[in-house]
Design a protein around this motif. Structure first.
Motif, PDB file in Angstrom:
ATOM      1  N   LEU A   6      27.677  59.937  -7.354  1.00 10.12           N
ATOM      2  CA  LEU A   6      28.725  60.605  -6.587  1.00 10.12           C
ATOM      3  C   LEU A   6      29.258  61.844  -7.304  1.00 10.12           C
ATOM      4  N   TYR A   7      29.382  61.767  -8.636  1.00  5.50           N
ATOM      5  CA  TYR A   7      29.951  62.883  -9.413  1.00  5.50           C
ATOM      6  C   TYR A   7      28.876  63.582 -10.242  1.00  5.50           C
ATOM      7  N   ALA A   8      28.485  62.960 -11.346  1.00  6.78           N
ATOM      8  CA  ALA A   8      27.466  63.513 -12.241  1.00  6.78           C
ATOM      9  C   ALA A   8      26.990  62.393 -13.152  1.00  6.78           C
ATOM     10  N   PRO A   9      25.777  62.485 -13.686  1.00  8.86           N
ATOM     11  CA  PRO A   9      25.277  61.406 -14.541  1.00  8.86           C
ATOM     12  C   PRO A   9      26.064  61.230 -15.826  1.00  8.86           C
ATOM     13  N   GLY A  25      17.659  62.573 -15.311  1.00 12.76           N
ATOM     14  CA  GLY A  25      16.842  62.413 -14.111  1.00 12.76           C
ATOM     15  C   GLY A  25      17.658  62.054 -12.887  1.00 12.76           C
ATOM     16  N   VAL A  26      18.895  62.548 -12.835  1.00 15.40           N
ATOM     17  CA  VAL A  26      19.815  62.313 -11.722  1.00 15.40           C
ATOM     18  C   VAL A  26      20.652  63.578 -11.544  1.00 15.40           C
ATOM     19  N   ILE A  27      20.954  63.920 -10.297  1.00 14.45           N
ATOM     20  CA  ILE A  27      21.957  64.946 -10.043  1.00 14.45           C
ATOM     21  C   ILE A  27      23.029  64.335  -9.150  1.00 14.45           C
ATOM     22  N   GLY A  28      24.285  64.553  -9.497  1.00 15.30           N
ATOM     23  CA  GLY A  28      25.388  63.980  -8.738  1.00 15.30           C
ATOM     24  C   GLY A  28      25.706  64.788  -7.489  1.00 15.30           C
ATOM     25  N   ALA A  68      12.403  69.740  -7.553  1.00 12.47           N
ATOM     26  CA  ALA A  68      11.345  70.572  -8.126  1.00 12.47           C
ATOM     27  C   ALA A  68      11.457  70.677  -9.641  1.00 12.47           C
ATOM     28  N   ARG A  69      12.610  70.262 -10.191  1.00  4.10           N
ATOM     29  CA  ARG A  69      12.837  70.434 -11.633  1.00  4.10           C
ATOM     30  C   ARG A  69      12.659  69.159 -12.434  1.00  4.10           C
ATOM     31  N   ASN A  70      12.653  68.019 -11.747  1.00  4.51           N
ATOM     32  CA  ASN A  70      12.473  66.752 -12.461  1.00  4.51           C
ATOM     33  C   ASN A  70      11.737  65.792 -11.535  1.00  4.51           C
ATOM     34  N   ALA A  71      10.608  65.291 -11.992  1.00  4.84           N
ATOM     35  CA  ALA A  71       9.754  64.459 -11.137  1.00  4.84           C
ATOM     36  C   ALA A  71      10.414  63.136 -10.761  1.00  4.84           C
ATOM     37  N   ARG A  72      11.449  62.717 -11.496  1.00  2.00           N
ATOM     38  CA  ARG A  72      12.139  61.461 -11.176  1.00  2.00           C
ATOM     39  C   ARG A  72      13.104  61.615 -10.002  1.00  2.00           C
ATOM     40  N   VAL A  73      13.354  62.852  -9.595  1.00  2.00           N
ATOM     41  CA  VAL A  73      14.323  63.135  -8.542  1.00  2.00           C
ATOM     42  C   VAL A  73      13.584  63.550  -7.271  1.00  2.00           C
ATOM     43  N   GLY A  74      13.992  62.987  -6.138  1.00  2.45           N
ATOM     44  CA  GLY A  74      13.442  63.389  -4.860  1.00  2.45           C
ATOM     45  C   GLY A  74      14.492  64.101  -4.038  1.00  2.45           C
ATOM     46  N   GLY A 133      22.232  62.635  -5.684  1.00  5.33           N
ATOM     47  CA  GLY A 133      23.544  62.457  -5.090  1.00  5.33           C
ATOM     48  C   GLY A 133      23.597  61.241  -4.186  1.00  5.33           C
ATOM     49  N   ILE A 134      24.278  61.389  -3.054  1.00  5.70           N
ATOM     50  CA  ILE A 134      24.379  60.290  -2.092  1.00  5.70           C
ATOM     51  C   ILE A 134      23.459  60.502  -0.900  1.00  5.70           C
ATOM     52  N   ASN A 135      22.468  61.384  -1.057  1.00  8.76           N
ATOM     53  CA  ASN A 135      21.577  61.698   0.059  1.00  8.76           C
ATOM     54  C   ASN A 135      20.881  60.472   0.621  1.00  8.76           C
TER      55      ASN A 135
END
Length: 359
Positions: free
Chosen positions: A225-228, A257-260, A317-323, A329-331
C-alpha cells in the motif's frame, strides 16, 4: 456554539469544515451518497431556476459541514452535448490500465452528498426524488444511487468476518487521507475562464478483493500500500503525510522486488505536492466490497497523469519479480468497473449550466 463557514463560489470547498483526530489528521464526513441523474428534457431557464431554488433550500436547511451536510453538483460531457450549445469543458473518461475494462458512464450529472449524520444524507437524497419541497423530478430523473462510508470502526463493523483493524476508516485496514497526501483545495480550483472557482471530477467504482487482501500479514499489506520500506506500525502512526520513499523508488524496487501503491502514485507529485484531492469512500453496494473513488483536480490531465504513473507499469520492466499487477501496489486487489468525468462548476453555475433557453 460553532458557526458554519460561509459558502464560497467553490462547491468543493469542504476541508475547512472537517474535524481532526488527536494527531491532527483530517476526518472526512462519514456517510456518502452519489446520485447520478439525467435531465427529463432540456430544462430551459425555468428548470434552472427551479433547481437552484431547491439547492438554496438545502443550503439553508443544514449547516455547511459534516455535522450538517456537504454537497456538490457536477455535469458530464454528455450534458453539454445534449442540452447546451457549448463544447464540453471535460473529455469523457477512458480505460486507464490494460487490465481493466470499465463501463464508461454517460449520465447528465451527479450530486455528491456527505455528512456525519446518515439520516440527514438519506433525508436529502430521498427528498430530491419524492413528494417533498425538494422534489426535482419535473426536470431530473434519478438513474443510479451509490452509497458508502469512511470512518474509524465502520469497515470492521460492516465486514465483521474480516480481520480489519478497529482503528481503520477504510476496507484495506489503513488510513489514506492525510494533509500531505492531498492536493490543497486552492490547487485544484479552476483559476480562470467561465468555470473559475470550480473544479473537475473523475468518479469511478472500484471493486476490492478484501478477502484475499486480509489473508496477508499487515507488514506485507503496508509494503504494497505504501512502500516496501514501510512497516504497518509506522503506517498506522502517519499523521501529516504517508512516507512512501517515492524518490527512492528505483532503489527500493531493486532491493525488495516490490513497488508500493502510494510510492508509485507519489511520483506524480509536483514539488512534493499531490495533484489530486481524493474524496473516496468505502462501499458494500450490491454486496461487493469496494471504493467509490471521487477525485477532484484543476484539470483532468492531473488525474490521468497520476493514475498512469500509479499503475507502475515501468516497474515491471525494471525488475523481473514485479508484474503489471503482481507485487505492484494494490493492482492485484482492485478492479475498476465504472468511470465518468464531470465539471463541477462554481456555485453560481451549478444548476443546469449554460442550458439552452437560459440567458
Amino acid at each position: 456554539m460553532t458557526t458554519a463557514p460561509a459558502l464560497t463560489d467553490s462547491q468543493h470547498a469542504w476541508e475547512s469544515t472537517f474535524r481532526h483526530d488527536d494527531l491532527g489528521r483530517p476526518l472526512p464526513p462519514k456517510f456518502h451518497r452519489l446520485l447520478f441523474v439525467n435531465a427529463t428534457a432540456t430544462p430551459g431557464a425555468a428548470g434552472a431556476a427551479r433547481l437552484e431554488a431547491v439547492l438554496r433550500r438545502i443550503d439553508r436547511r443544514h449547516p455547511w459541514g459534516p455535522e450538517g451536510l456537504l454537497f456538490l453538483v457536477g455535469w458530464s460531457p454528455g450534458w453539454f452535448e445534449r442540452h447546451t450549445d457549448r463544447t464540453p469543458p471535460v473529455n469523457r473518461a477512458v480505460k486507464m490500465a490494460r487490465w481493466e475494462d470499465p463501463a464508461i458512464d454517460d449520465f447528465d450529472g451527479f450530486l455528491h452528498l456527505a455528512g456525519d449524520r446518515e439520516e440527514i444524507v438519506e433525508e436529502i437524497a430521498a427528498g430530491l426524488f419524492s413528494d417533498s419541497d425538494l422534489d426535482v423530478r419535473e426536470h431530473l430523473q434519478l438513474a443510479e444511487t451509490r452509497t458508502g462510508f469512511v470512518g474509524e470502526g465502520l469497515p470492521r463493523e460492516r465486514l465483521a468476518e474480516l480481520d480489519i483493524p478497529e482503528q481503520s476508516p477504510l476496507l484495506l485496514g489503513f488510513r489514506s487521507v492525510l494533509r500531505g497526501s492531498q492536493a490543497p483545495e486552492p490547487n485544484i480550483t479552476i483559476a480562470e475562464g467561465p468555470y473559475t472557482g470550480g473544479t473537475t471530477a473523475h468518479v469511478s467504482r472500484i471493486e476490492l478483493n478484501v478477502a484475499q487482501w486480509h489473508t496477508r500479514p499487515r507488514d506485507e499489506q503496508s509494503a504494497l500500500l505504501y512502500a516496501p520500506t514501510v512497516r504497518a506500525a509506522e503506517a498506522d502512526a502517519f499523521h501529516d503525510d504517508a512516507r512512501s520513499d517515492y524518490d527512492r523508488a528505483d532503489q527500493t524496487l531493486a532491493e525488495h522486488g516490490v513497488i508500493g501503491h502510494a510510492q508509485a502514485a507519489a511520483r506524480a507529485r509536483v514539488g512534493d505536492v499531490p495533484l489530486i484531492n481524493r474524496r473516496d469512500f468505502a462501499t458494500l453496494d450490491g454486496g461487493v466490497p469496494g471504493t467509490h473513488f471521487v477525485s477532484l483536480q484543476r484539470e483532468l490531465r492531473d488525474f490521468n497523469n497520476t493514475r498512469a504513473i500509479m499503475n507502475g507499469a515501468d516497474a515491471a520492466a525494471r525488475n523481473a519479480r514485479v508484474g503489471v499487477r503482481h507485487r505492484n501496489g494494490i493492482n492485484a486487489f482492485m478492479n475498476v468497473t465504472r468511470r465518468a468525468t464531470y465539471i463541477v462548476p462554481p456555485r453560481p453555475l451549478r444548476s443546469f449550466p449554460f442550458v439552452r433557453g437560459a440567458r
